[in-house]
Design a protein around this motif. Sequence first.
Motif: not given
Length: 437
Positions: A211-228
């Motif tokens: 569950q914590n891993f899935n939460t972290t993945l969502s943060y990484i995806k949001q970060s990637n969108e910001f980087i883009k």
Amino acid sequence: MLQEFKDHIATKLSFLEGSKLLIACSGGLDSVVLTKLCHLLKLQFGLAHCNFGLRGEESDEDEQFVIHLANEFKSPIYRTSFDTENYAQKHQQSIQMAARELRYSWFKELEITHQYDYIFTAHHADDNLETFLINLSRGTGIEGLMGIPEVNDTFVRPLLPFTRDALLEFAKKNKLQWREDSSNKSTKYLRNKLRIDVIPDLKSITPQFLQNFNTTLSYIKQSNEFIKSQTSYLKKELFETVDNETIQVSINRLNTYENPKASLYFLLKEYNFTAWGDIEHMLTAQSGKQIFSGTHRLVKDREYLLIRPVTERRTDRTYSIREEERMLMIPSGTLKFKEVEGILDIDLKTIYVDKEKLKYPLIVRKWKEGDYFYPLGMRGKKKLSKFFKDEKLSLLAKERIWLLCSGDDIVWIINYRADNRFKIIPQTKQVLKITIS
């Protein structure tokens, strides 16, 4: 789990409503549960099964099991067999990579032939964690740490939010049968080793690990969108197109941003560069330094970095033209030759020469070190390297220079400057107009 699956489809994958679906079904727990869930939701689907011929009778029994499953759910069944080992040897791939390439290619063929809208695969949360750890071990970039995409083109993975434990519980409650792949018990493959030896320990340390891993993945995806978004902004600020194919990046302007090396990584990533250590040094390298990717070329040119697609170049190619010829096609355009009464329009793409001073056949070639000419309107000769420097031509621009020559003498630096030795004078009897278009 059925209600959760239904809610997930309705909220996150609503575009699937009314679609014709193809389910990749191996006969294992994951794909059997996915098939059962789709059946309970009354979705329209067919099953696709690949027999990779890697486990002898066991592979054939898997195929028969999927056939019975399709009959049970009254769904279309598509089957194929592959000589996976031979394919892997022929293409110098691992067995796993070969099997992946074969099945995904076949799935796309089925999609087109039978007009399916989407292809379902049964990847779940545990698969996502395994992929994350594999990519982490390989030193991947941020994209590799985002896990398996839920939607990629027409491939959809609706079980990604669910754990293998949840799938197993659903299967037992619904008294489902499935096939166990004996190769999954072998730890010679990295994925299996992580699944058997590593991930259970992680889960035992932290019960809510997935569950914590899935939460972290969502943060990484949001970060990637910001980087883009930031990368897009940087491109607008720093990228300057200097011709149809070359992009110029000011190093001085890049250095005004915080962490220019990181910025350079994201700016160049889409051009398939991988030698990031060398690329970082491009910011301080001597002019003329080059790095190649499979598709592009990065060149240091004074205070700039130049990005250009890699094209086949033949710098030793020469062309000749006889006196009676009136046209010659070269990579930079079409040369045209016409005798005229006198000088009319003059521009960089047109010169007028005294035809009687020419020696045929004329030669068109690339420039080389040591070349010199007598610039029209000036006294004395000048090396081409000095002329290019005065014109502030980049390394890439100089590579695209073509010369029109009469014997060893340069008549015209095409598109730039004519030679004084061939100019029209009062005694000229034959005026030749030469143009490039």
